[in-house]
Design an enzyme around this catalytic site. Structure first.
Site, PDB file in Angstrom:
ATOM      1  N   SER A  53      17.510 -41.844  21.370  1.00 23.50           N
ATOM      2  CA  SER A  53      16.229 -41.805  21.464  1.00 23.50           C
ATOM      3  C   SER A  53      15.590 -42.779  20.062  1.00 23.50           C
ATOM      4  O   SER A  53      14.331 -42.953  20.151  1.00 23.50           O
ATOM      5  CB  SER A  53      15.595 -40.438  21.159  1.00 23.50           C
ATOM      6  OG  SER A  53      16.176 -39.756  20.134  1.00 23.50           O
ATOM      7  N   ASP A  79       8.228 -36.228  14.353  1.00 21.23           N
ATOM      8  CA  ASP A  79       8.454 -34.959  14.941  1.00 21.23           C
ATOM      9  C   ASP A  79       9.988 -34.342  14.435  1.00 21.23           C
ATOM     10  O   ASP A  79      10.240 -34.629  13.408  1.00 21.23           O
ATOM     11  CB  ASP A  79       8.609 -35.186  16.478  1.00 21.23           C
ATOM     12  CG  ASP A  79       9.653 -36.121  17.096  1.00 21.23           C
ATOM     13  OD1 ASP A  79      10.645 -36.258  16.156  1.00 21.23           O
ATOM     14  OD2 ASP A  79       9.814 -36.576  18.142  1.00 21.23           O
ATOM     15  N   HIS A 137      12.122 -37.649  14.625  1.00 16.89           N
ATOM     16  CA  HIS A 137      12.180 -39.123  14.577  1.00 16.89           C
ATOM     17  C   HIS A 137      11.262 -39.509  13.646  1.00 16.89           C
ATOM     18  O   HIS A 137      10.343 -38.756  13.213  1.00 16.89           O
ATOM     19  CB  HIS A 137      11.723 -39.588  15.979  1.00 16.89           C
ATOM     20  CG  HIS A 137      12.653 -39.114  17.257  1.00 16.89           C
ATOM     21  ND1 HIS A 137      12.171 -37.916  18.090  1.00 16.89           N
ATOM     22  CD2 HIS A 137      13.759 -39.448  17.562  1.00 16.89           C
ATOM     23  CE1 HIS A 137      13.335 -37.907  18.930  1.00 16.89           C
ATOM     24  NE2 HIS A 137      14.293 -38.583  18.630  1.00 16.89           N
TER      25      HIS A 137
END
Ligand SMILES: *[C@@H]1O[C@H](CO)[C@@H](O)[C@H](O)[C@H]1NC(C)=O
Ligand SMILES: *[C@@H]1O[C@H](CO)[C@@H](O)[C@H](O)[C@H]1NC(C)=O
Ligand SMILES: *[C@@H]1O[C@H](CO)[C@@H](O)[C@H](O)[C@H]1NC(C)=O
Ligand SMILES: *[C@@H]1O[C@H](CO)[C@@H](O)[C@H](O)[C@H]1NC(C)=O
Length: 365
Positions: free
Chosen positions: A40, A328, A331
């Site tokens: 991610s 978040d 990240h």
């Protein structure tokens, strides 16, 4: 070590401030294409095309600072590190996700339009091991990412010929992976050296497979200070056992790359010590307070450190997103990604060995 990292980052910040408001012109890129692999931290929308995946970010508040506040599948309020790195390398942003080229069904590897400027294969939740990310329902494992690249390569070869294949060896292969292997395993088994060495030998297999497919220039991003991300820490301490794994991973990866570059003719690499790059900021909040005022809490989420829930519709979202290090639970914010990319592109030893991504791009095989 920490001090030099700090000084360099500070220079970057000054450079960044100087560039604000002025048009930045880049010289012609030395790199024909970018091929992006990993999780991610590099995903620009792959998982959006994966029915059944729960590792998604294709909804607001993700993308809130993207043009038209558009969620793109990036795990960020805007661009991610790969996008900014691509900009330094004279591309507009990261190349698009591989799955966005496929003809409706993801089982059909039919590319309608062969991209010559690169492709992004990274998939949120994935790792080096095939089973990493299983808890998310569906992710594209590293093995599958390499298979996808292999089919792209054969398409390039069939449709565009030998000179296009030759461009692959001049292209940059950017890889950011490893955190999810540690996260998943940590929950179940509490990691340690043995598992890290399994990860690194799996990494070796993947790198050799890419090399056999023509990859020569590897820009590798190691694992950051994952024990300090909001979901893993508390208000006073980072999860140091997890941080230790990140450091072990980096040293083992560093040895692996040294070995591969002596064994594989023409292989070049730049390795980023993301652990040091992120830890130096977290450990010196007062020095960096002009850049980030919040280094513990997530900007988007709920509850303790805003990290008890993933970022999703209805989450609490901080107002001044440029002052937060974390977007978040896991990240970085777009702003933190901007600085990270600058460091990858232009950073110096010991954070980048044996060269930075900018020098790797210019290096002739
Ligand atoms: C691209 O490669 C895949 C896998 O090798 C193949 O199935 C597909 O037909 C190719 N597409 C084109 C347009 O050559
Ligand atoms: C190879 O890359 C160069 C840019 O570095 C580009 O101008 C050229 O068109 C590429 N060749 C092919 C066949 O894609
Ligand atoms: C934990 O360890 C067991 C036994 O070594 C292994 O089968 C399992 O896959 C591990 N779990 C994870 C999440 O890595
Ligand atoms: C934070 O975590 C550490 C261990 O990681 C623990 O010793 C400490 O008591 C925790 N502090 C709070 C305020 O929860």
């Amino acid at each position: 070590m920490a001090k030099s990292a700090f000084l360099f980052l500070w220079l970057n910040i000054i450079l960044y401030l100087c560039m604000l408001g002025s048009h930045i012109s880049y010289s012609q890129s030395h790199v024909p294409a970018l091929y992006i692999f990993g999780d991610s931290t590099a995903d620009v929308g792959t998982n959006h095309y994966l029915p059944g995946s729960r590792a998604k970010a294709d909804f607001l508040p993700n993308g809130i600072d993207f043009s038209c506040s558009k969620p793109t599948g990036r795990f960020s309020n805007g661009y991610n590190t790969i996008d900014f790195l691509a900009q330094h390398l004279d591309f507009d942003e990261s190349p698009p996700p591989f799955l966005s080229y496929l003809d409706s069904s993801i089982s059909q590897f039919l590319i309608t339009n062969v991209p010559t400027k690169g492709i992004n294969f990274a998939s949120g939740g994935s790792g080096l091991m095939d089973h990493t990310g299983e808890k998310w329902g569906r992710v594209i494992s590293f093995t599958e990412q390499v298979q996808q690249f292999s089919s792209v390569r054969s398409n390039i070869s069939e449709l565009l010929g030998a000179s296009a294949v030759a461009n692959i060896s001049k292209s940059l292969f950017i890889i950011s992976v490893g955190s999810n292997d540690i996260f998943d395993h940590f929950d179940a088994n509490h990691t340690g050296r043995k598992y890290i060495s399994t990860l690194i030998s799996t990494y070796e297999t993947h790198l050799r497979n890419l090399y056999d497919l023509g990859a020569r220039k590897f820009g590798i991003v190691s694992v950051g200070a994952i024990g300090c991300c909001p979901v893993q820490r508390n208000s006073s301490y980072c999860n140091e056992a997890m941080n230790e794994d990140a450091q072990l991973f980096y040293s083992a990866l560093r040895s692996l790359l040294r070995k591969l570059s002596s064994e594989c003719k023409g292989l070049m690499y730049a390795l980023a010590d993301s652990y040091q790059m992120s830890k130096v900021i977290i450990d010196h909040p007062t020095r960096f307070r002009h850049v980030f005022t919040e280094m513990k809490k997530a900007c988007c989420g709920k509850g303790k450190l805003n990290a008890q829930e993933a970022c999703k519709p209805g989450s609490d979202v901080c107002k001044d997103r440029t002052t937060y290090l974390f977007w978040d639970q896991y990240h970085p914010t777009e702003r933190a990604s901007y600085f990270a990319a600058l460091e990858l592109y232009a950073g110096t030893d010991p954070e980048l060995v044996p060269m930075n991504f900018g020098d790797l791009a210019c290096h002739q095989p």
